[in-house]
Structure formats: C-alpha cells, structure tokens
Design a protein around this motif. Sequence first.
Motif, PDB file in Angstrom:
ATOM      1  N   ILE B  18       5.660   2.925   1.225  1.00 55.34           N
ATOM      2  CA  ILE B  18       4.922   3.494   0.088  1.00 55.34           C
ATOM      3  C   ILE B  18       5.319   2.782  -1.212  1.00 55.34           C
ATOM      4  CG2 ILE B  18       4.622   5.573  -1.335  1.00 55.34           C
ATOM      5  CD1 ILE B  18       3.218   6.043   1.195  1.00 55.34           C
ATOM      6  N   MET B  19       6.624   2.533  -1.397  1.00 54.04           N
ATOM      7  CA  MET B  19       7.063   1.899  -2.647  1.00 54.04           C
ATOM      8  C   MET B  19       6.612   0.440  -2.700  1.00 54.04           C
ATOM      9  SD  MET B  19      10.720   3.849  -2.952  1.00 54.04           S
ATOM     10  CE  MET B  19      11.361   3.198  -4.478  1.00 54.04           C
ATOM     11  N   LEU B  22       2.977   0.452  -3.580  1.00 57.70           N
ATOM     12  CA  LEU B  22       2.762   0.658  -5.021  1.00 57.70           C
ATOM     13  C   LEU B  22       2.912  -0.660  -5.787  1.00 57.70           C
ATOM     14  CD1 LEU B  22       4.660   3.963  -5.949  1.00 57.70           C
ATOM     15  CD2 LEU B  22       2.230   3.517  -6.297  1.00 57.70           C
ATOM     16  N   VAL B  23       3.961  -1.425  -5.419  1.00 58.58           N
ATOM     17  CA  VAL B  23       4.198  -2.707  -6.104  1.00 58.58           C
ATOM     18  C   VAL B  23       3.038  -3.661  -5.841  1.00 58.58           C
ATOM     19  CG1 VAL B  23       5.700  -4.735  -6.170  1.00 58.58           C
ATOM     20  CG2 VAL B  23       6.709  -2.458  -6.045  1.00 58.58           C
ATOM     21  N   THR B  26      -0.189  -2.579  -7.641  1.00 60.03           N
ATOM     22  CA  THR B  26      -0.043  -2.779  -9.088  1.00 60.03           C
ATOM     23  C   THR B  26      -0.143  -4.255  -9.454  1.00 60.03           C
ATOM     24  OG1 THR B  26       1.360  -0.823  -9.248  1.00 60.03           O
ATOM     25  CG2 THR B  26       1.528  -2.417 -11.040  1.00 60.03           C
ATOM     26  N   LEU B  27       0.567  -5.121  -8.704  1.00 60.15           N
ATOM     27  CA  LEU B  27       0.556  -6.549  -9.031  1.00 60.15           C
ATOM     28  C   LEU B  27      -0.812  -7.174  -8.770  1.00 60.15           C
ATOM     29  CD1 LEU B  27       4.046  -7.791  -7.783  1.00 60.15           C
ATOM     30  CD2 LEU B  27       3.252  -7.515 -10.134  1.00 60.15           C
TER      31      LEU B  27
END
Lengths: 242, 69
Positions: B18-19, B22-23, B26-27
Amino acid sequence: MILDRFANPARFLRLANAILPWCVGATTIMLAAGLYLGLFVAPPDYQQGDSVRIMYVHVPAAWMAMFVYTNIAIASAVSLIWRHPLADLAANASAPIGAAFTFLALVTGSLWGKPMWGTWWVWDARLTSVLILFFLYLGHMAITSAFDNPARGAKAAAVLALVGFVNVPIIKFSVDWWNTLHQPASVFRMGGPSIHPDMLWPLLAMGLGYTLFYVVLLLLRIKSELIGARLRALDSLRQDAA
Amino acid sequence: MGSYGGYVWPSYGLSAVIMAGLVIVTLRRLRAREQELAQRQGEYPARRSDRVKTAVSEDSNGSGGASDS
C-alpha cells in the motif's frame, strides 16, 4: 504571520524542493531502523508471542489515520476562514494518504485480532469509530471531485472534514469511555508509556518513519496539485482566447 | 515467527504494498503533470502579457497574430 509566508505557492515550492531530499533520506533511515528493531531486536511478548510484531505496523498506521485527519481538519478551517490558497490543496493531497493509513490500521488490526481475540472483527467502539473514519476519508475524496468547480468541491469537503473531526477524539478516548475489546492506550497516556522500552523504541522509530513518509508524500502531492491548478489556468486562458 | 507467521508477514507485506503504491501513484501523477505543463507552456505562453507580446511581434512580422487555435 508565519502561515502567510508559506501560503505563497512559489515560496512553498522553493521550500518543498529544498527539504524533500532530506525528508526522503530521514524517512528511509527511520523506516529501516524501525523495521530492523521491530522484526529482529524487539523481544516477543510473553503472552502474544511474535504476533506482537504486528503492532509495529498497526499502531503507527492508526496514529497516522488520526494525525492526517487532524491535519485535514486544520487545513479545512484555514481554508474556510482565511482562504489560504495552499490549504485546500493540502487537505486534498492528504485525504488519500489518510485513507490508505486507515485501511492499513483496520486490516493489520484484523490480522492481529484473529489469533489474539479469535475473531477478525468485532463491532466495539474503537474498531467501529476507525471504520467511520475510513468512510469519512472516502467521503472527503468523493466530494472533492464531485463538483465541476474545484473551489466548490473543496469548500464542501472542508465542511465535511470539520464536522467529521468530532470522530477523532471519539476514536482516541473510545477505549476509556466504553468497555471495548480493544486494549487501552499504552504510549500516549497519563503517567507515561506503560510499554517496555525494548518495544517502545521500535514503535517510536516506525511512528516517526510513517510521519516522515506522510510529509514526503504530502509535499509531492501538493506540488502535483499546484501544477494541476496551473494547467486549469492555462485551460481557461485558452478558452478566453478562443 | 512461529505459528504467527501467517498473520505477521501479510501485515508487513500489505503495509509495504500500500505504501509503495502510494509513492508510485503520486510520482506518476506528478511526472505526467510536469510533462503536460512543459508541453502546454511551449504551446501557449503562460501570461497574458506574454501572449500580447507574441501577438504584437507576430503582427509586426506580418504573420497575422498569435496562433491560439
């Protein structure tokens, strides 16, 4: 007022670009340290055994779920009262991150609950109020994108965030106010932490790592939102010219 | 992890997925918007004053004004 200085998008971007590499480095170090301490150094619990290691990803995720929502509520108040240009962007950028952390808190809690409580889920006050927090995040994201005019969407989402903030102290104190299956606070409590330092330090390292991770993502997402606003401005310029 | 591995590793694995997700999201969004902005700024000068200057200079060169189509 210090808030005014950083409400300027150009100044914010300069500051964000300057601190981002440091935040990325600090996040990597803290998460690596937290994982190493939590998985290899911290002892198993005398009752829970190695299942206690779920705490090192569950508790920081739950802290972030409440911390990010609190930030959204503050940004929403700043947006509604002072109309600072970055406040809506910060709230919008935070919501998916908070939703992800809340989801992680719920699922990792469930994965711990099955071997320890004998059930994946129970409708006690703590679990139910965190589930409501997850729906508040989803509602915030849905309302933000439900309007053709982004400013109206942001305003509606800000009102929801402020109304929903009442849920944050309910989550925090639910274990004190009601008789819940979920254990009471063992770190942020009157009289200091009741948890042994061998387990407290890995937990604090992961908590700081998660917080820095949020800061990195927030800066990147606000940058992205600022570019999105610029693109919308170019669109309206093109429409004016047509 | 003893008999708890089936609960501990999925917790860490899901957190990592999940983390990381997210990265990545976002990127990718940031890169896409940066590229779009660079492209659009090349096509359309950002400020009105720049557009006026472009129109004036193109008029003086006899090219018939800014091409905003």
